[in-house]
Every structure is written in structure tokens, then in C-alpha cells.
Design an enzyme around this catalytic site. Sequence first.
Site, PDB file in Angstrom:
ATOM      1  CG  ASP A  43      15.851  -0.541  20.441  1.00 48.91           C
ATOM      2  OD1 ASP A  43      17.049  -0.223  20.609  1.00 48.91           O
ATOM      3  OD2 ASP A  43      14.640   0.221  20.265  1.00 48.91           O
ATOM      4  NE  ARG A  72      17.171  12.898  23.014  1.00 56.91           N
ATOM      5  CZ  ARG A  72      17.686  11.581  22.551  1.00 56.91           C
ATOM      6  NH1 ARG A  72      16.810  10.824  21.745  1.00 56.91           N
ATOM      7  NH2 ARG A  72      18.732  11.252  22.996  1.00 56.91           N
TER       8      ARG A  72
END
Length: 680
Positions: free
Chosen positions: A220, A609
Site C-alpha cells: 500500500d 480529504r
Amino acid sequence: MNEAAFSGLNPQQAAAVRYLEGPLLVLAGAGSGKTRVITEKIVYLIEKKGIPARGIFALTFTNKAAKEMASRTTERLTPEQRRGLAISTFHTLGLNFIRREFAALGLRAGFTVLDADDSLSLFKSLINHSEYKDIIEPKAAQWQISQWKNDLIAPQTCYEQAQDDEQRALASLFDQYQRQLAACNALDFDDLIGRPVELLQRDSAVRERWQARVRYLLVDEYQDTNTTQYELVRLLVGKLGALTAVGDDHQSIYAWRGARPENLNRLALDFPNLQRIKLEQNYRSVNSVLQAANHLIAHDTTTESKQLWSDIGAGEAHRVIVCATAEEEAERIATEILHRHFRAQTEYRDFAVLYRGNHQARLIEQALRKLNIPYSLTGGQSFFERAEIKDAMSYLKLLVNPDDDAAFLRVINTPRREIGPTTIEKLGGYARERRSSLYAAARSMGIQTVLEPRATERLNRFCDWLDGLREMRDTDAIDIIRQVFDAIDYPSYLREQEATPKAADRRWQNVEEWLDWLNKISDASSDNGEIMDLPALAQRMTLLGILDQQTREKDSNAVALLTLHAAKGLEFGHVFMAGMEEEILPHRDCIDDERLDEERRLCFVGITRARLSLTFTLTRRRRRYGEWKDTTPSRFLEDIPANLLIWQGEGIEQPKAVTQAQGREHLASIRAMLGKPKAV
DNA sequence: ATGGCTGGCGTTTTT
DNA sequence: CGCCAGCCAT
């Protein structure tokens, strides 16, 4: 292949899960469901392809990410299916590797993992006793040597390539540091990756054994890998390339600490048969957020173009609020949050305030407190920096490894054993000469010639006591630690140290809390069938550090205050980005630099975000180190199309303290003044 | 050994 | 301007 198995995945995600013909790079845009792809692929490998879980390794950078991924696979697999599944950070994998191969690395069982503080103390002590005292800054040395280690450069090579005296001094310090670590049977964080790489490179038998073990590897946040980590990946997957790497070059914000985003491209060179899949559909944000992000990042020419889109809705234009001062900025953010909280019944946990540097948090904190708005602040690992916790951890580490100098020094006179600075200084000198640990020096015959008889006697008593404790290593770990605290009467020591019994109690409570936490760690890993012995517990403890605190914060319904770096991987309904000014974002040190692009990506991370709304704030004037300076709006705001931004500022009256009713009233007046935000 | 003062400095942070 | 570290003085 049964398509129904991938219901809920879009075609690109499904292709990424299914592709097994060779190494795969998934370029996953922000919010495109990359964690989902990794977890689905793990499930697919186990359920559909019959690969045993113990052959599957998934790597992340943070404990938090590893925990999240583990819990998502737990939901999908039976305990039987997932037995032996290794989802961990790079560092934990490195630790597990070393725990199996320590002998080949010249380590003894029970080796210590030094945390960054311990490593810095070691540097300080080495520098203070060297000829380059006053020339070399410990922090700078620690940083430089860490860079070298992460680039796989040996001390010898550093020395040969040194251009000036300072570099030669640093190279020599590097060498001494490594020797001292060896003498202490200790490793630092960088070694947890570096030493396995070194062994895998030089020992083909070990390499083949591990390559046979690793049937499939998933990584990841691949853009955050440094040279060592990439090398580890390469060595583990071998030529077959049973690898899925997921990353996003747009979110590469850690180059300053050694990450090599170019590893994304390097993969294609090392594996000519590399397959690439792009994920561009976003599942998080409204399109006004994504448009701002797309336009901003289009100016970053070093990264590959991706166009994020979603079917979540158009969204509203983003407000840019211009304030006179930083105080006003903070108040404005606080009142905005209060208004939205009451107007739209938005939970406090749906808000985040993001900023470039931690110091910006102070004023915002004050403003939120004034309005009684609950907030959570990350960045404090204060729990593990507490003296009583460090003492406790040092006792545990010392039980496992008496040669751990950092722990030895911390504990030797806590509580008081009348072994003072003079004795320790002499012992240290003796140990340095012989390149041994402090414990080994104390145990050697010759030490009597250096120390007073009384000092030798006290030292021996301490070492005998330690040896006695170590005899009981078969007893339950937590029990031994309890016995230690009993033996030294640690609560009494705390009472001596503290002004009030209450303060001492509080600190003892912290120790109790720590013991609970240790219990949890050892239970959690025995789930995996592995019994956790004392060394394993001590080693893992150092790596897990702050996890607990983060979990606690998550439960509370509070506004999140975060740096832009800390916000990566998270999402919030409503995001405020504070300090959108030149010299803050982009940071002043990066403006005339190749690092400017990383600042832009940092801004990109902040924007992406947000699920629903985005508010930028900035000030006209700001006090910098006591001096007032006029500011300029961040260039990044100019990279966002004007029709996506609504500027506000002049002539907007600030509310004073606001009750719920006053809040509604004031909001109405502001809205009347501003008109409704227009839809895009 | 401990506390108070002064001077220097002042990104981002995980493991 | 504020904070911390390190130093000096008690």
C-alpha cells in the site's frame, strides 16, 4: 471468472483484483478505493485461488493502516482461512524476519529495537565523547545517517565518498554508531528494513527460502517507499513478481524523509511485464472538490495525470475567507464550525481543520475552547514520552537484553541506587575503550581497577539483581514486570518524586494503563497462533507506540485538528484549510526549490480529504517570530479556477461568544449579508 | 541534585 | 513572540 464475485467493484477495481499474470501497479487516485482493492484481492487469492493465507503478505506504512486493513479482511474471512495472513507495516515484517534470522546478522536473541529517542541519545553520547564535539549536531547526524541507511550506503562508502571534513566526521560517526548498536545487541528502526535487505542480498539460501514463503505480496502507499523498502519488496518477490503495488504519485508528500516516488516508475524498469491500472473514479467527494483538486495537481508536471470524478453530486463552490490576523482566522474557523454544527446538525467529528505546521494549531485550539467545541489533536505521543512509561519500558527491555545501554542508563539510578554520574562516566569510558556494552563492562574483571570499591559493589549488586530477574524468564511476561515494580517499590519512588500524592497516583495509573496495553498486545498476537515471549513483547512494543492513543481519539465526537501530513488517508465531511498563504503553504523553505511540487501535492492531499465542503482561510498580516509581516495569498489558490472559489473577507463582522440561539441568529445575518453560496 | 534563567531557534513525521 | 534545552548557580 464469476463477475458477480466482484459486484460493488468498478471494472478497473475488479481488473486489479483479478490480475495475477505478473506484477501489477495500481495507480489509485485519492478516494478511489485502493484499500478496498487490496482487501478484496487478499480475499480473492485465498477464496478463489486457493493460496494459503500464510503465503500472502500485505505491507503498509503505519500501524493504523495495517490495523484497518486487517479488520476489513477479518470481516470477510473465517479464522481458519486467514490463519497466518501477514498484514503488517514494513517495520513489523522486518522485525519478524530478523527474529527468525538474527544469528546470521550477528545478533543474539532478545536484541533491542531502539526508538528514535534512544537512538538520538546514543548519537549525543557518541558525539560528546568524540573529537567532533561542537562541530556536529546530534539531530543532523541522526538525520543524515538515517538517509544513508535508507539509501543502502555503508559507512565505508560514505567515508570514501566524503567531500569535506564534516562528511568524513559523519561517516566515521556512522561507523561508530553501528558498532555501538552491535555492542548493545540493538537495532534502530532503519535497520529493521536494512538488515533483512543486506542478508537477502548476500545469502542466496535465505533469499530462496523467503521467496518460497512469499507467494503473493501487496504493498500500500507504494509512492512512500524508500530505496531500502523497495529493495526489500524486490528481494521478497523475486523474478516471478507476484506483486500488487498500490500508490498515488499525487499523494507523494514524504520525499523529504527519504521516500522515492520514482519507485513507481522504477517498477516498470525492474519488471518489464508490469501491468498498470488506473483508478480514477472517486467514492468520497463532490465534484467541486475534485475539480479543485484536478486543476491544482495539473500544475505538477512531475506526476502522471489523473482526472478524478465521482457521481456523488456537483457540490458547492469553496469559500476563501480572508482574515486580518491569525487570531481572527482561528475565531472565524471556530464560529463557522459552530454555525454549521447547529444549522445542519452536523456532528463535530465531521469537521477537520488542516494546517501546514503544528504551531498553527495553538490559536485554533484556543478559539475552539472558547466556544466549548470539542476537538482532538494529533501529534502528541506524549503518553510514551512520560518518564514513568519510559522507565517501565526500560526495565522490560533490560530484562530481555542487559546490553541495552539506553535502558541501562535510564534505569540504573531509578530509583536511587547511589550510582552517580561519576561512576557512570567511568563505566562509560571503560565500555567505550573496549567497545562493549555498559553491562558487559560492569561485569568484566578489569572494572575494579577503574572504580572505587564501593561503586563496584553497588554496580555488582544491581547487575546481580538483574541477572536474578532474568532467570525467571519463563514466568508470564506481565507477572515479571509486576514483580520488578514491586521489588523497586516504584509507587514509593513516584511519591518521592512528586509534590502531591495525587500526582504520583496519576503516574502510577499510567503505568497500570501501560500494563493493560501490553496485555492487549500479547493477547492480540497469540490469536495468530504465535505465543509472545518476553523479547517479542519488548520488540513489538517499540514499534506500536502510539496506536492506542489514536484509537481513543477516534471514539470521541470532536473536531479534528491535524497537519496536512497527518490527514493523509482520512476523510471528513467539511474541511478547513488554514493559513493558505505564501511561506506557509507552500512553506517558505520550499518556494524556490524542487520541493515546491511536494507542497502542491500536500495541498492536494488536504483538498481531497473533503467529502462535501471545503473552506480555505488566510490572513492579511501575520506575526512571524514576533514581527508583523504582510502576507500574500497562496499561489495554489490561483491554480484553482476562479469560478470554484468565493472570496469573503472585508466588512464581515465577527461574532463574539456564541450561544446556540445566538449562533443561529448570527448565521442568519451572515448569510443575509453574503447571499447563498452559488452552486457550481 | 534541582530549579531557574537565558539564549537560540523556529517544517512536515512514522516506525 | 514563545518554547525548549542546556547551563549555571544554589
